[in-house]
Design a protein around this motif. Sequence first.
Motif, PDB file in Angstrom:
ATOM      1  N   GLN A 284       1.081  -1.091   0.020  1.00 51.88           N
ATOM      2  CA  GLN A 284      -0.009  -0.074   0.252  1.00 51.88           C
ATOM      3  C   GLN A 284       1.104   1.478   0.788  1.00 51.88           C
ATOM      4  OE1 GLN A 284      -4.186  -0.543   2.282  1.00 51.88           O
ATOM      5  NE2 GLN A 284      -1.806  -1.503   4.160  1.00 51.88           N
ATOM      6  N   LEU A 286       0.832   5.177   1.725  1.00 56.16           N
ATOM      7  CA  LEU A 286       0.357   5.371   3.497  1.00 56.16           C
ATOM      8  C   LEU A 286       0.822   6.854   2.809  1.00 56.16           C
ATOM      9  CD1 LEU A 286       1.466   2.946   5.784  1.00 56.16           C
ATOM     10  CD2 LEU A 286      -1.295   2.563   4.476  1.00 56.16           C
ATOM     11  N   GLY A 339      -8.685   1.072  -1.082  1.00 57.28           N
ATOM     12  CA  GLY A 339      -8.503   1.462   0.357  1.00 57.28           C
ATOM     13  C   GLY A 339      -9.177   1.882   1.129  1.00 57.28           C
ATOM     14  N   THR A 355      -5.067   8.534   8.445  1.00 54.81           N
ATOM     15  CA  THR A 355      -3.960   7.506   7.489  1.00 54.81           C
ATOM     16  C   THR A 355      -4.950   7.432   6.106  1.00 54.81           C
ATOM     17  OG1 THR A 355      -3.198   6.866   9.341  1.00 54.81           O
ATOM     18  CG2 THR A 355      -3.007   5.619   7.064  1.00 54.81           C
ATOM     19  N   ARG A 357      -4.912   5.315   3.171  1.00 56.17           N
ATOM     20  CA  ARG A 357      -4.308   3.934   2.881  1.00 56.17           C
ATOM     21  C   ARG A 357      -5.107   3.607   0.996  1.00 56.17           C
ATOM     22  NH1 ARG A 357      -4.843   2.927   7.640  1.00 56.17           N
ATOM     23  NH2 ARG A 357      -3.939   1.543   8.438  1.00 56.17           N
TER      24      ARG A 357
END
Length: 363
Positions: A284, A286, A339, A355, A357
């Motif tokens: 991923q 981030l 995500g 966050t 993702r």
Amino acid sequence: MNHVRPARWRTRWRRFHARLSLRTRLALSHVMVVLVAVGAMSGTRELMNGPAHDYLDPDAMGLWSGAAAAVVAAVVMSRFLVRPLDTVRAATHRLAEGRYDHVLDLPSEPGLAALVADVNTLAAALADTERRRARLVSEVAHEMKTPITILRGQIEGLADGIFAPDDAMFASLTDDLDRLRRLASDLSSLSRVEEGAFVLHRKRFDVAALARATAERLRPQYDDQRVALTVAADTPAITSCDPDRIAQVLVNLLGNALAACDHDGHVSISVRSDAGTGPDAPPQVLVLVTDDGVGITAGDLNRIFSRFERLEHPGRPAPAGGSGIGLTIARGIARAHGGDVTASSFGPGNGATFTLRIPMAPM
């Protein structure tokens, strides 16, 4: 022709069975069990004692009396078993009519208790949805009322010669029109989020470069409020995404972080790649936006992503001009990419980290 008659009887039986209520079916099933048991007991008695032709025999009378009592008990028990289901049925009718305030008592039987608990949960969820729907109308009316009122006053002032048609006046008109346009755009985006109808124009893009560009775009606002903004996004993080939509998410997260900070506060945005471990944790990209502002309580960490949820902090006014749907849209965009957006905080006064993702694009 022989197969036509059984098929016809099966059709008739299905129609007859469909007309029977659940209570009647339960009663008939109990009665059938009783009759089969009585028949078996009678057959066993004849085998052991020989044919019995005296139906007034005390043993036979006792057997049939017990059967009759069992039939009555079967009818009573069927009513007792179906009564909670009738209550649930009445509750679902109330839900269909828009009445969500009635809470059912849980019966003692575990299976029925689980069903009733689910109905209560559904009622609470529908009540919350209705509350949010009413709040939607109120919020939209409030957000539109102010710029429309200002626009009307300015236009009437221009028509009456009270205001001069100079650059400052036209700039003010443009600001109010932009506010209405942003609100309409946010509502349109919210509708697409809830319908799952986002159209993504994906291409391979460096999210780190996008984060740097977005931070520089918002830096003047940070400087005006004397909030430091640091960027740690030097390493490229390439993925397949819609850069305009991801930029929309970053603008929302950085804007919220700025609003959460006092003067001389600090916000950082960093981008890194996470290789992931195992099939359930794919690679991923981030993006972390961290602030040292007002913080978020544990109970609000997920609620803030609900539409029109704006947190109130004692002694601190809510950000002006916010519609309360930015995080809802941001999470919807992230999930449309496969995500997510999540939040974490050590509590009020300890800042927060959001966050983003995004699944890593295959090389």
